[in-house]
Enzyme design. Structure first.
Site, short mmCIF file in Angstrom:
data_model
loop_
_atom_site.label_atom_id
_atom_site.label_comp_id
_atom_site.label_asym_id
_atom_site.label_seq_id
_atom_site.Cartn_x
_atom_site.Cartn_y
_atom_site.Cartn_z
N SER A 109 0.81 -1.22 0.00
CA SER A 109 0.00 0.00 0.00
C SER A 109 0.84 1.28 0.00
O SER A 109 0.42 2.28 -0.61
CB SER A 109 -0.98 -0.01 1.18
OG SER A 109 -0.31 -0.24 2.41
N ASP A 152 3.83 2.25 16.72
CA ASP A 152 2.65 1.40 16.78
C ASP A 152 1.49 2.10 16.07
O ASP A 152 1.26 3.29 16.26
CB ASP A 152 2.29 1.12 18.23
CG ASP A 152 0.97 0.37 18.36
OD1 ASP A 152 0.94 -0.83 18.07
OD2 ASP A 152 -0.02 1.03 18.74
N ASP A 173 -4.84 -1.40 8.75
CA ASP A 173 -4.69 -2.71 8.10
C ASP A 173 -3.75 -3.58 8.93
O ASP A 173 -2.63 -3.90 8.51
CB ASP A 173 -4.14 -2.49 6.68
CG ASP A 173 -3.87 -3.79 5.96
OD1 ASP A 173 -4.52 -4.80 6.27
OD2 ASP A 173 -2.99 -3.80 5.08
#
Length: 291
Positions: A109, A152, A173
């Site tokens: 992506s 994170d 995702d």
């Protein structure tokens, strides 16, 4: 379930996710004002499909891309949006050193979106794993409109929103390696929407057991923080089939105008091309209707 491994690259879930992601990017670009693309679990920028992986017993693991992008790679009769996605894959394959007539490299992506950004748009790629974050930093170190953060993904929702542009497309995702992932997504969305309620949030999720994904959608819809939300799903096999991940979905909160119609133009084609048995199908629904 672990989606870090390169043998998943280019599979049907990637085709579904990346084709719809490009539609979302183009929909955001219908407005002249720039936006932030925030990828909370960016992974690597791209994958070498020719690399093999061995199973614990020493056998070679079969790659998944032939039943995914492999079924669209040579197609000449695709709808415009799908043809644009395949063109993006071809461009990355060439950039990475692949031949024009042979698929060897598949983009993640980060590269899919970076190639579509305008001068006024920018991307923030967040990845917690050190090796993947370092690879992203190497890939995008010279890209002025792209930043890489070793962070994170759920922390990124708090640290990077709201953006200065006041517009954002956020892709959530995660790898779904933890049993708490659906709950973590809901908590992250609650925090993100409290900070930036007008953002567009796209959440990819697997369909392994229908009850799990249905419960997730229901809990999002029933939560007091939920804005309008459209859901696109692709199922490649019937519930009774011996396929672990029978499908996947993309839930979009605050969706761009008429994106459901654009999803409906490509999903039947994806279902027909990518299905593995007669149970293959696609659907679009509104868990939280527009007001």
């Amino acid at each position: 379930m672990n989606y870090r491994h390169h043998y998943h690259a280019g599979n049907y879930a990637d085709v579904f996710k990346h084709a719809l992601l490009l539609q979302l990017v183009r929909a955001m670009q219908r407005k002249e004002k720039g936006f932030l693309y925030l990828d909370t679990h960016a992974g690597r920028g791209g994958y070498d499909l020719s690399t093999t992986t061995l199973l614990p017993d020493g056998r070679e693991r079969a790659p998944e891309w032939p039943a995914g992008i492999g079924r669209l790679w040579a197609a000449t009769d695709l709808p415009a949006d799908l043809a644009g996605y395949v063109a993006a894959v071809r461009a990355f394959n060439a950039r990475a050193g692949g031949r024009a007539d042979e698929l060897q490299f598949y983009p993640g992506s980060p590269w899919i979106v970076q190639a579509a950004l305008r001068a006024q748009d920018r991307a923030a790629l967040c990845e917690l794993r050190e090796d993947d974050a370092e690879a992203l930093a190497i890939d995008f170190g010279r890209e002025r409109r792209v930043s890489v953060q070793r962070l994170d993904g759920y922390t990124a929702l708090k640290a990077m929103l709201p953006p200065p542009e006041k517009r954002a497309l956020v892709l959530i995702d995660p790898p779904f390696e933890n049993a708490t992932e659906f709950a973590d997504i809901r908590a992250g969305l609650r925090e993100a929407l409290a900070r930036f309620p007008s953002g567009t949030y796209a959440i990819w999720y697997p369909i392994t057991e229908r009850t799990k994904s249905d419960r997730f959608l229901r809990e999002v819809a029933d939560s007091p923080f939920a804005p309008p939300a459209v859901c696109a799903e692709l199922q490649i096999a019937a519930d009774a089939a011996q396929v672990r991940m029978k499908g996947c979905g993309l839930l979009v909160l605050n969706p761009p105008w008429r994106i459901d119609e654009e999803f409906r133009r490509v999903l039947p084609v994806l279902a027909e091309r990518l299905k593995q048995d007669a149970g293959g199908e696609a659907r679009v629904s509104w868990p939280v209707p527009e007001r």
